[in-house]
Each structure stands twice: as C-alpha cells, then as structure tokens.
Design a protein around this motif. Structure first.
Motif, PDB file in Angstrom:
ATOM      1  N   VAL B  10       0.592  -1.146   0.039  1.00 42.39           N
ATOM      2  CA  VAL B  10       0.009   0.330   0.213  1.00 42.39           C
ATOM      3  C   VAL B  10       1.116   1.281  -0.184  1.00 42.39           C
ATOM      4  O   VAL B  10      -0.134   2.265   0.007  1.00 42.39           O
ATOM      5  CB  VAL B  10      -0.929  -0.243   1.362  1.00 42.39           C
ATOM      6  CG1 VAL B  10      -2.530  -1.031   1.136  1.00 42.39           C
ATOM      7  CG2 VAL B  10      -0.248  -0.387   2.836  1.00 42.39           C
ATOM      8  N   GLU B  11       1.944   0.756   0.162  1.00 45.64           N
ATOM      9  CA  GLU B  11       3.022   2.581   0.694  1.00 45.64           C
ATOM     10  C   GLU B  11       4.595   2.217   0.224  1.00 45.64           C
ATOM     11  O   GLU B  11       4.604   0.881   0.846  1.00 45.64           O
ATOM     12  CB  GLU B  11       2.667   3.050   1.402  1.00 45.64           C
ATOM     13  CG  GLU B  11       3.835   4.428   1.743  1.00 45.64           C
ATOM     14  CD  GLU B  11       3.321   5.625   2.828  1.00 45.64           C
ATOM     15  OE1 GLU B  11       2.371   4.962   3.648  1.00 45.64           O
ATOM     16  OE2 GLU B  11       4.174   5.910   3.808  1.00 45.64           O
ATOM     17  N   VAL B  12       4.997   2.719  -0.882  1.00 38.08           N
ATOM     18  CA  VAL B  12       6.657   1.714  -0.859  1.00 38.08           C
ATOM     19  C   VAL B  12       7.260   3.655  -0.294  1.00 38.08           C
ATOM     20  O   VAL B  12       7.186   4.426  -1.118  1.00 38.08           O
ATOM     21  CB  VAL B  12       6.384   1.858  -2.250  1.00 38.08           C
ATOM     22  CG1 VAL B  12       8.489   1.307  -2.620  1.00 38.08           C
ATOM     23  CG2 VAL B  12       6.086   0.669  -2.746  1.00 38.08           C
ATOM     24  N   ASN B  13       8.251   3.287   0.817  1.00 37.96           N
ATOM     25  CA  ASN B  13       9.723   3.975   0.801  1.00 37.96           C
ATOM     26  C   ASN B  13      10.847   4.105   0.450  1.00 37.96           C
ATOM     27  O   ASN B  13      10.768   2.821   0.419  1.00 37.96           O
ATOM     28  CB  ASN B  13       8.995   4.714   2.221  1.00 37.96           C
ATOM     29  CG  ASN B  13       7.222   4.735   2.872  1.00 37.96           C
ATOM     30  OD1 ASN B  13       6.757   5.508   2.360  1.00 37.96           O
ATOM     31  ND2 ASN B  13       7.240   4.246   3.253  1.00 37.96           N
ATOM     32  N   VAL B  17       8.546  -0.702   3.021  1.00 40.34           N
ATOM     33  CA  VAL B  17       7.336  -1.256   1.918  1.00 40.34           C
ATOM     34  C   VAL B  17       6.094  -1.099   2.849  1.00 40.34           C
ATOM     35  O   VAL B  17       6.276  -1.868   3.767  1.00 40.34           O
ATOM     36  CB  VAL B  17       7.298  -1.837   1.157  1.00 40.34           C
ATOM     37  CG1 VAL B  17       6.051  -2.632   0.670  1.00 40.34           C
ATOM     38  CG2 VAL B  17       8.469  -2.072   0.105  1.00 40.34           C
ATOM     39  N   ILE B  18       5.345  -0.395   3.172  1.00 37.67           N
ATOM     40  CA  ILE B  18       3.810  -0.957   3.932  1.00 37.67           C
ATOM     41  C   ILE B  18       3.245  -1.899   3.462  1.00 37.67           C
ATOM     42  O   ILE B  18       2.702  -1.444   1.998  1.00 37.67           O
ATOM     43  CB  ILE B  18       3.347   0.235   4.457  1.00 37.67           C
ATOM     44  CG1 ILE B  18       4.485   1.800   4.748  1.00 37.67           C
ATOM     45  CG2 ILE B  18       1.999   0.231   5.372  1.00 37.67           C
ATOM     46  CD1 ILE B  18       4.999   1.656   6.024  1.00 37.67           C
ATOM     47  N   GLU B  20      -0.284  -3.947   3.604  1.00 35.64           N
ATOM     48  CA  GLU B  20      -1.441  -4.710   4.084  1.00 35.64           C
ATOM     49  C   GLU B  20      -1.916  -6.010   4.213  1.00 35.64           C
ATOM     50  O   GLU B  20      -2.020  -6.874   2.947  1.00 35.64           O
ATOM     51  CB  GLU B  20      -2.555  -3.792   3.590  1.00 35.64           C
ATOM     52  CG  GLU B  20      -4.186  -4.227   3.932  1.00 35.64           C
ATOM     53  CD  GLU B  20      -5.314  -3.170   3.704  1.00 35.64           C
ATOM     54  OE1 GLU B  20      -5.397  -2.123   3.808  1.00 35.64           O
ATOM     55  OE2 GLU B  20      -6.045  -3.182   2.546  1.00 35.64           O
ATOM     56  N   ARG B  26      -1.777  -3.166   9.306  1.00 35.08           N
ATOM     57  CA  ARG B  26      -0.808  -2.935   8.050  1.00 35.08           C
ATOM     58  C   ARG B  26       0.964  -3.329   9.287  1.00 35.08           C
ATOM     59  O   ARG B  26       0.222  -2.868  10.041  1.00 35.08           O
ATOM     60  CB  ARG B  26      -1.028  -1.558   7.944  1.00 35.08           C
ATOM     61  CG  ARG B  26      -1.923  -1.383   6.681  1.00 35.08           C
ATOM     62  CD  ARG B  26      -2.555  -0.382   6.226  1.00 35.08           C
ATOM     63  NE  ARG B  26      -3.374   0.200   5.215  1.00 35.08           N
ATOM     64  CZ  ARG B  26      -3.402   1.472   4.216  1.00 35.08           C
ATOM     65  NH1 ARG B  26      -2.778   2.053   4.472  1.00 35.08           N
ATOM     66  NH2 ARG B  26      -4.696   1.218   3.514  1.00 35.08           N
ATOM     67  N   ALA B  28       5.238  -2.689   8.217  1.00 32.11           N
ATOM     68  CA  ALA B  28       6.499  -2.239   7.752  1.00 32.11           C
ATOM     69  C   ALA B  28       7.007  -3.387   7.193  1.00 32.11           C
ATOM     70  O   ALA B  28       7.426  -3.826   8.613  1.00 32.11           O
ATOM     71  CB  ALA B  28       7.146  -0.728   8.144  1.00 32.11           C
ATOM     72  N   ASP B  36       5.694  -2.278  -6.613  1.00 30.85           N
ATOM     73  CA  ASP B  36       5.109  -0.882  -6.339  1.00 30.85           C
ATOM     74  C   ASP B  36       3.193  -1.250  -6.007  1.00 30.85           C
ATOM     75  O   ASP B  36       3.177  -1.904  -5.443  1.00 30.85           O
ATOM     76  CB  ASP B  36       4.940  -1.098  -8.138  1.00 30.85           C
ATOM     77  CG  ASP B  36       5.724  -0.421  -9.408  1.00 30.85           C
ATOM     78  OD1 ASP B  36       5.991   0.081  -8.520  1.00 30.85           O
ATOM     79  OD2 ASP B  36       5.599  -1.491 -10.428  1.00 30.85           O
ATOM     80  N   ILE B  37       2.894  -0.318  -5.468  1.00 23.91           N
ATOM     81  CA  ILE B  37       1.748  -0.183  -5.094  1.00 23.91           C
ATOM     82  C   ILE B  37       0.793  -0.947  -5.571  1.00 23.91           C
ATOM     83  O   ILE B  37       0.863  -0.849  -6.915  1.00 23.91           O
ATOM     84  CB  ILE B  37       1.030   1.398  -4.539  1.00 23.91           C
ATOM     85  CG1 ILE B  37       2.204   2.380  -3.938  1.00 23.91           C
ATOM     86  CG2 ILE B  37      -0.361   1.420  -3.920  1.00 23.91           C
ATOM     87  CD1 ILE B  37       2.030   3.596  -3.579  1.00 23.91           C
TER      88      ILE B  37
END
Lengths: 227, 72
Positions: B10-13, B17-18, B20, B26, B28, B36-37
């Motif tokens: 759901v999120e890529v930093n 990566v986050i 779910e 959720r 990390a 990718d998201i």
C-alpha cells in the motif's frame, strides 16, 4: 555449496509432510522427487533455480546452512534444520504473523501447531490402524495419532515399522527411523525453548485425523505425487 | 513455510514497504524485491521473501478463508 542426493530425498519427504496454502505445491514436490530420483548431488544454485515456484524451503535451508557455516547440505543438516531451536523460533514467528494477519488461534491450536511443526523423535506405540506414538521430553509427554510412514523411506509402509521403535515425525508423517545421535541433539535443542515446553505441558495429544485434517491431506498429496 | 500470508503493498518508501494483511492490519517490511503499490507479496519475519501475482494471492487467501474454521 552442494546439496547431497540423500538430503534432497529427505527434503522431498519433509515438504510432503508440511501443509501449506501456497499454490504449485505439487509442482514443487514433483521437482524435488525428480531431483531425488536422479540420485546425484546438485550445486545449490542449480537445485534452487529448478523450482517451478517459490523455492522457500530451499532459501530457508540455505540461510540455515550459512548460519552454521556448513560447506555442504547433507541429511544431518536437513534434520537439524527441522529439529533445532531456530525452527521453533521460525514457527513462533509464523504463528505471530498468522494471528496478526488472519485471526487469533485458540491456545490448543497454537500449541498443536507449534508442536506439529517441529521434527520430534516419537516412540511408536501402535502401528495399524491409526499409527500412534508419544514424545517424552523433560518429564512432559505428548501422544500423537494418525501417523503415516512416508513411502519413499518406508516402501513396506506400516509393515516396516516396529512398535517400541523411535521414529522422526514431522506433522503426520513418519520421516525416518531415529538414530540415538539425532534424537539426543533434537531433545537438547527443543528443551531450550520455554514456549515449546509450555506447549508440551498443556497438550495431552494431537490426533492428525482431526488437527488440520492432516492424515487425509497427506495421503491425498502423496497420491497426487504418484505414490 | 506453511503459513506464508499474502499481503498487498500500500506504500513504497525508500527503506521500507508498507503492506496490508487480509484482515486490514498494516506493517512495515524490508524488501530486496522491487515492489509497486498494488503488488502482492509474501513476508517472513518482516522481510519480503517473494512477489506473487494477484491471482496467486487471492487463491492463497481463499484457501485460508476456507480453512479458518476447519483447520486452524
């Protein structure tokens, strides 16, 4: 690094016993049985790259071999991977992830899963019907029922078993006869885990015909793999 | 690897990566796999061990949903 032929055979047997929800389980198993049937050793990179899907057991085994500085993967290393304290910690992590991601488990299911997922030296008390045995560790005792001898290790099936004999068991599958050396090693490892000892204190028995429907599931999987 | 659970990215930093879980929780995680998201992946001990297709992920989640009462 190489993986010995006999270790591949053992890994195939272990993988047949481990219930998973990952797809392509049968494809991976057929690959393992093909490698085992070839009767040769493999370079680990060749072995790993041949998996049709998700070679996770291979990756975990490779990681374990690295942690103990093994130069080759042989049967002893495979048995220690499934019977050691690291495998208990790994299982506890899996349970934790399952509970955070899917749902909380009952205490009995949690204890049963933790116990069932370890390689344990079981003393056979009954052969047929419903092969059964018990594991004794530090004054604790757990009975297991509904065991199946793996046909690759026991071609004569239940006839090959001896009541009173000690066998290495993983989930519902009798993996191999237990030697004194590996049995002692496993006990010395498992006794280090308070969680494992706690599960053994609370559990009286696991009947694999009921728990995870493992007896029937294992039979069905073996049939799909041509046994 | 019996209980590998597919999770949706759901999120890529930069460093994490986050993902779910099927129940909406959720977390990390670290990943050496490019994600990718919207991708699905399998994790172990807060590390992504493999990327799986959406079809595979849904198949596994379906198996879990069938098994929830009967098996565990």
């Amino acid at each position: 690094m190489i993986i010995k032929s006999e270790a591949i055979k053992l890994l195939a047997i272990f993988n047949s016993s481990c219930k998973t929800f990952l797809p392509k389980k049968v494809d991976n198993l057929k690959y393992l049985y093909e490698c085992a049937a070839s009767g040769r050793d493999y370079s680990f990179s060749e072995f790993k790259s041949g998996f049709p899907k998700n070679p996770m057991t291979a990756l975990l085994l490779e990681h374990f071999a690295g942690t103990v500085n093994a130069e080759k993967i042989d049967t002893e290393l495979v048995l220690k991977f499934f019977g050691g304290i690291d495998h208990i910690k790994f299982t506890l992590d899996q349970i934790s992830d399952y509970e955070k991601s899917i749902k909380k488990l009952s205490r009995t299911d949690r204890d049963s899963y933790l116990f069932a997922h370890q390689l344990t030296p079981i003393k056979l008390t009954r052969k047929w019907p419903r092969a059964s045995g018990k594991y004794l560790l530090a004054g604790r005792k757990v009975h297991v029922r509904g065991l199946i001898p793996h046909p690759l290790m026991f071609p004569d099936s239940y006839n090959a078993l001896t009541i009173g004999g000690e066998y290495l068991v993983h989930y519902a599958t009798i993996i191999a006869p237990a030697g004194d050396g590996i049995s002692s090693w496993i006990r010395n490892e498992q006794i280090k885990s308070n969680e494992f000892l706690g599960a053994m204190t609370r559990l009286e028995y696991i009947d694999y015909k009921i728990f995870m429907n493992l007896t029937n599931w294992t039979r069905k999987l073996l049939k799909e793999c041509g046994f | 690897m019996c209980l590998a659970i597919p999770k949706k990215v759901v999120e890529v930093n930069d460093n994490e990566v986050i993902v779910e879980a099927p129940n909406g929780n959720r977390q990390a995680v670290k990943s050496i796999v490019k994600l990718d998201i919207g991708d699905f992946c399998l994790t172990q001990q807060n590390v992504v061990i493999d990327k799986v297709s959406k079809e595979e992920a849904l198949e596994i989640i379906h198996e879990y949903s069938k098994a929830k009462e009967a098996l565990l």
